[in-house]
Design a protein around this motif. Structure first.
Motif, PDB file in Angstrom:
ATOM      1  N   GLY A 250       7.076 -18.633 -54.001  1.00 32.48           N
ATOM      2  CA  GLY A 250       6.910 -17.992 -52.702  1.00 32.48           C
ATOM      3  C   GLY A 250       5.495 -17.726 -52.252  1.00 32.48           C
ATOM      4  N   ALA A 251       4.633 -18.731 -52.291  1.00 35.17           N
ATOM      5  CA  ALA A 251       3.253 -18.540 -51.839  1.00 35.17           C
ATOM      6  C   ALA A 251       3.200 -18.262 -50.339  1.00 35.17           C
ATOM      7  CB  ALA A 251       2.413 -19.774 -52.184  1.00 35.17           C
ATOM      8  N   THR A 252       4.012 -18.984 -49.560  1.00 40.66           N
ATOM      9  CA  THR A 252       4.008 -18.782 -48.106  1.00 40.66           C
ATOM     10  C   THR A 252       4.537 -17.403 -47.752  1.00 40.66           C
ATOM     11  OG1 THR A 252       4.355 -21.160 -47.784  1.00 40.66           O
ATOM     12  CG2 THR A 252       4.798 -19.720 -45.903  1.00 40.66           C
ATOM     13  N   THR A 253       5.613 -16.994 -48.423  1.00 32.15           N
ATOM     14  CA  THR A 253       6.174 -15.661 -48.189  1.00 32.15           C
ATOM     15  C   THR A 253       5.153 -14.575 -48.511  1.00 32.15           C
ATOM     16  OG1 THR A 253       8.421 -16.412 -48.654  1.00 32.15           O
ATOM     17  CG2 THR A 253       7.992 -14.055 -48.885  1.00 32.15           C
ATOM     18  N   THR A 254       4.441 -14.737 -49.619  1.00 29.09           N
ATOM     19  CA  THR A 254       3.454 -13.723 -50.020  1.00 29.09           C
ATOM     20  C   THR A 254       2.275 -13.693 -49.064  1.00 29.09           C
ATOM     21  OG1 THR A 254       4.084 -13.825 -52.353  1.00 29.09           O
ATOM     22  CG2 THR A 254       1.846 -13.063 -51.854  1.00 29.09           C
ATOM     23  N   ALA A 255       1.771 -14.857 -48.667  1.00 26.35           N
ATOM     24  CA  ALA A 255       0.635 -14.888 -47.740  1.00 26.35           C
ATOM     25  C   ALA A 255       0.997 -14.216 -46.423  1.00 26.35           C
ATOM     26  CB  ALA A 255       0.200 -16.336 -47.507  1.00 26.35           C
ATOM     27  N   LEU A 256       2.169 -14.536 -45.887  1.00 26.28           N
ATOM     28  CA  LEU A 256       2.595 -13.942 -44.623  1.00 26.28           C
ATOM     29  C   LEU A 256       2.900 -12.457 -44.797  1.00 26.28           C
ATOM     30  CD1 LEU A 256       3.359 -14.183 -41.669  1.00 26.28           C
ATOM     31  CD2 LEU A 256       5.626 -15.009 -42.377  1.00 26.28           C
ATOM     32  N   GLY A 257       3.541 -12.086 -45.914  1.00 26.70           N
ATOM     33  CA  GLY A 257       3.857 -10.684 -46.145  1.00 26.70           C
ATOM     34  C   GLY A 257       2.615  -9.817 -46.249  1.00 26.70           C
TER      35      GLY A 257
ATOM     36  N   VAL B 140       5.926 -23.743 -39.322  1.00 30.85           N
ATOM     37  CA  VAL B 140       6.417 -24.366 -38.084  1.00 30.85           C
ATOM     38  C   VAL B 140       7.943 -24.407 -38.085  1.00 30.85           C
ATOM     39  CG1 VAL B 140       6.579 -26.540 -36.819  1.00 30.85           C
ATOM     40  CG2 VAL B 140       4.355 -25.716 -37.579  1.00 30.85           C
ATOM     41  N   ARG B 141       8.506 -24.857 -39.186  1.00 30.01           N
ATOM     42  CA  ARG B 141       9.965 -24.988 -39.274  1.00 30.01           C
ATOM     43  C   ARG B 141      10.635 -23.620 -39.399  1.00 30.01           C
ATOM     44  NH1 ARG B 141      12.945 -24.684 -43.596  1.00 30.01           N
ATOM     45  NH2 ARG B 141      11.128 -24.937 -44.956  1.00 30.01           N
ATOM     46  N   ARG B 142      10.095 -22.754 -40.252  1.00 27.59           N
ATOM     47  CA  ARG B 142      10.758 -21.478 -40.509  1.00 27.59           C
ATOM     48  C   ARG B 142      10.755 -20.555 -39.303  1.00 27.59           C
ATOM     49  NH1 ARG B 142       8.443 -19.665 -46.495  1.00 27.59           N
ATOM     50  NH2 ARG B 142       9.266 -21.436 -47.673  1.00 27.59           N
ATOM     51  N   HIS B 143       9.674 -20.580 -38.541  1.00 26.64           N
ATOM     52  CA  HIS B 143       9.522 -19.613 -37.446  1.00 26.64           C
ATOM     53  C   HIS B 143       9.469 -20.269 -36.074  1.00 26.64           C
ATOM     54  CE1 HIS B 143       8.924 -16.107 -40.074  1.00 26.64           C
ATOM     55  NE2 HIS B 143       8.360 -16.961 -40.896  1.00 26.64           N
ATOM     56  N   GLU B 144       9.833 -21.542 -36.010  1.00 25.61           N
ATOM     57  CA  GLU B 144       9.915 -22.266 -34.737  1.00 25.61           C
ATOM     58  C   GLU B 144       8.610 -22.156 -33.943  1.00 25.61           C
ATOM     59  OE1 GLU B 144      13.384 -20.854 -32.711  1.00 25.61           O
ATOM     60  OE2 GLU B 144      14.763 -21.739 -34.174  1.00 25.61           O
ATOM     61  N   LEU B 145       7.499 -22.411 -34.628  1.00 30.25           N
ATOM     62  CA  LEU B 145       6.193 -22.382 -33.998  1.00 30.25           C
ATOM     63  C   LEU B 145       5.831 -23.777 -33.486  1.00 30.25           C
ATOM     64  CD1 LEU B 145       4.289 -20.173 -36.606  1.00 30.25           C
ATOM     65  CD2 LEU B 145       5.334 -19.439 -34.459  1.00 30.25           C
TER      66      LEU B 145
ATOM     67  N   PRO C  89       0.348 -16.793 -32.534  1.00 28.43           N
ATOM     68  CA  PRO C  89       0.892 -15.535 -33.061  1.00 28.43           C
ATOM     69  C   PRO C  89       2.277 -15.735 -33.674  1.00 28.43           C
ATOM     70  CG  PRO C  89       1.129 -15.591 -30.684  1.00 28.43           C
ATOM     71  CD  PRO C  89       0.388 -16.830 -31.065  1.00 28.43           C
ATOM     72  N   LEU C  90       2.470 -15.166 -34.841  1.00 32.85           N
ATOM     73  CA  LEU C  90       3.785 -15.120 -35.478  1.00 32.85           C
ATOM     74  C   LEU C  90       4.207 -13.658 -35.474  1.00 32.85           C
ATOM     75  CD1 LEU C  90       4.787 -16.921 -38.782  1.00 32.85           C
ATOM     76  CD2 LEU C  90       5.649 -14.662 -38.168  1.00 32.85           C
ATOM     77  N   LYS C  91       5.327 -13.372 -34.839  1.00 38.36           N
ATOM     78  CA  LYS C  91       5.753 -11.990 -34.620  1.00 38.36           C
ATOM     79  C   LYS C  91       6.701 -11.538 -35.717  1.00 38.36           C
ATOM     80  CE  LYS C  91       7.704  -8.923 -31.090  1.00 38.36           C
ATOM     81  NZ  LYS C  91       8.290  -8.848 -29.725  1.00 38.36           N
ATOM     82  N   VAL C  92       6.344 -10.420 -36.367  1.00 35.98           N
ATOM     83  CA  VAL C  92       7.245  -9.722 -37.275  1.00 35.98           C
ATOM     84  C   VAL C  92       7.446  -8.331 -36.672  1.00 35.98           C
ATOM     85  CG1 VAL C  92       7.694  -8.925 -39.618  1.00 35.98           C
ATOM     86  CG2 VAL C  92       6.329 -10.997 -39.244  1.00 35.98           C
ATOM     87  N   ARG C  93       8.530  -8.183 -35.896  1.00 39.39           N
ATOM     88  CA  ARG C  93       8.766  -6.959 -35.137  1.00 39.39           C
ATOM     89  C   ARG C  93       7.551  -6.659 -34.250  1.00 39.39           C
ATOM     90  NH1 ARG C  93      13.617  -4.136 -34.053  1.00 39.39           N
ATOM     91  NH2 ARG C  93      12.975  -2.148 -33.123  1.00 39.39           N
ATOM     92  N   GLU C  94       6.854  -5.521 -34.470  1.00 39.08           N
ATOM     93  CA  GLU C  94       5.699  -5.193 -33.635  1.00 39.08           C
ATOM     94  C   GLU C  94       4.404  -5.796 -34.145  1.00 39.08           C
ATOM     95  OE1 GLU C  94       5.710  -2.233 -36.909  1.00 39.08           O
ATOM     96  OE2 GLU C  94       7.227  -3.170 -35.647  1.00 39.08           O
TER      97      GLU C  94
ATOM     98  N   LEU D  55      10.620 -12.667 -43.662  1.00 43.46           N
ATOM     99  CA  LEU D  55       9.402 -13.462 -43.759  1.00 43.46           C
ATOM    100  C   LEU D  55       9.698 -14.959 -43.722  1.00 43.46           C
ATOM    101  CD1 LEU D  55       7.586 -11.345 -46.480  1.00 43.46           C
ATOM    102  CD2 LEU D  55       7.046 -11.446 -44.042  1.00 43.46           C
ATOM    103  N   GLY D  56      10.919 -15.333 -44.087  1.00 42.55           N
ATOM    104  CA  GLY D  56      11.307 -16.736 -44.043  1.00 42.55           C
ATOM    105  C   GLY D  56      11.859 -17.171 -42.703  1.00 42.55           C
ATOM    106  N   GLY D  57      11.935 -16.253 -41.753  1.00 42.45           N
ATOM    107  CA  GLY D  57      12.415 -16.610 -40.418  1.00 42.45           C
ATOM    108  C   GLY D  57      13.922 -16.647 -40.276  1.00 42.45           C
ATOM    109  N   ASP D  58      14.657 -16.161 -41.280  1.00 47.36           N
ATOM    110  CA  ASP D  58      16.115 -16.210 -41.246  1.00 47.36           C
ATOM    111  C   ASP D  58      16.746 -14.919 -40.751  1.00 47.36           C
ATOM    112  OD1 ASP D  58      16.213 -18.820 -42.344  1.00 47.36           O
ATOM    113  OD2 ASP D  58      15.911 -17.987 -44.356  1.00 47.36           O
ATOM    114  N   LEU D  59      15.942 -13.883 -40.584  1.00 49.50           N
ATOM    115  CA  LEU D  59      16.463 -12.579 -40.196  1.00 49.50           C
ATOM    116  C   LEU D  59      15.441 -11.874 -39.322  1.00 49.50           C
ATOM    117  CD1 LEU D  59      18.836 -10.541 -40.750  1.00 49.50           C
ATOM    118  CD2 LEU D  59      17.402  -9.581 -42.561  1.00 49.50           C
TER     119      LEU D  59
END
Length: 269
Positions: free
Chosen positions: A14-21, A45-50, A79-84, A223-227
């Motif tokens: 989970g390198a991508t998850t950790t970097a984004l988190g 791009v795929r996970r967050h539809e960027l 910008p990648l939005k995680v709530r606010e 963080l994976g764009g699934d929720l």
């Protein structure tokens, strides 16, 4: 010139998850930007539809033409939005050919863009292997964060890379243990420091060990764009663990240069 490189040497922890988190819950002073530098290609791009562009390819091209990283990032981040929370990211194209071609530009003449004075760059470097182009990026990093699971196989595999990781640069080497650890962090730290001191004849304090991270499917899905993140997303166990990590990383990161008030407002928007 704060640069945090996130990588791993075995499995896919989970390198991508950790970097984004880390970027999503970073303290205000960090003003982080996530840059996908994985030689195998990007996932955001795929996970967050960027948008597929701009990408790390455009970052490399822009870095050659200017010595002002602030302007470069303004042109190539999205910008990648995680709530606010709005996390500026530089995506990598799926597949790895274009990223592998861009990395020498970012670690050569355009290296200033990865060591921007006014923000922390969190580089998702993916899996680290022999001959990987991200080795040159690790040499620029203030902190190299290596993800591993605390089991016999991963710890043994990590030991084989410790000499190269220590030699990669003068930045701090931090091992971050994933969820489901078979051994506590203190035991893993003891094994690694003993190996470094006795077999590598290096400073046993060259590596620190953090974690293990909590098993938190909900935060991983966010963080994976699934929720979609809920109102209390920052209180999720994994998010809280990433937030606490900044206290451990901050001493090894150079101070982020202050921006004039108007520019700081633009950077935060």
């Amino acid at each position: 010139m704060p640069l945090v490189a996130v990588t791993y040497v075995k499995g896919r922890p989970g390198a991508t998850t950790t970097a984004l988190g880390l970027a999503a819950v970073a303290p205000e002073w960090a003003r982080p930007v996530v840059v996908e530098c994985d030689p195998a290609g990007g996932d955001l791009v795929r996970r967050h539809e960027l948008a597929a562009v701009p990408s790390v390819v455009d970052l490399a091209a822009a870095a050659r033409g200017t010595a002002r990283p602030r302007e470069v990032f303004a042109a190539v981040t999205q910008p990648l939005k995680v709530r606010e929370a709005m996390v500026p990211v530089v995506c990598a194209p799926p597949g790895g050919a274009q990223t592998r071609a861009a990395l020498p530009e970012l670690t050569g003449g355009g290296r200033a863009v990865l060591t921007a004075p006014d923000r922390v760059v969190v580089a998702d470097c993916g899996r680290l292997g022999q001959g990987s182009p991200v080795w040159s990026l690790l040499r620029l990093a203030d902190v190299v964060l290596v993800l591993a699971r605390a089991n016999a196989a991963d710890v043994a595999h990590l030991r084989e890379h410790l000499g190269d990781l220590i030699d990669a640069g003068e930045g701090r080497l931090v091992v971050l243990l994933g969820a489901g650890a078979a051994y506590p962090a203190a035991e893993v730290a003891d094994v690694l420091s003993t190996h470094i001191g006795q077999e590598l004849a290096r400073d046993p304090q060259a590596v620190s060990v953090l974690g293990p991270l909590p098993h938190d499917r909900r935060a991983a899905a966010v963080l994976g764009g699934d929720l979609v993140a809920g109102r209390r997303w920052r209180r999720l166990p994994l998010m809280a663990a990433y937030a606490r990590m900044w206290d451990d990383l901050a001493p090894y990161l150079p101070a982020v240069a202050a921006l004039p008030t108007e520019q700081a407002a633009e950077a935060a928007s």
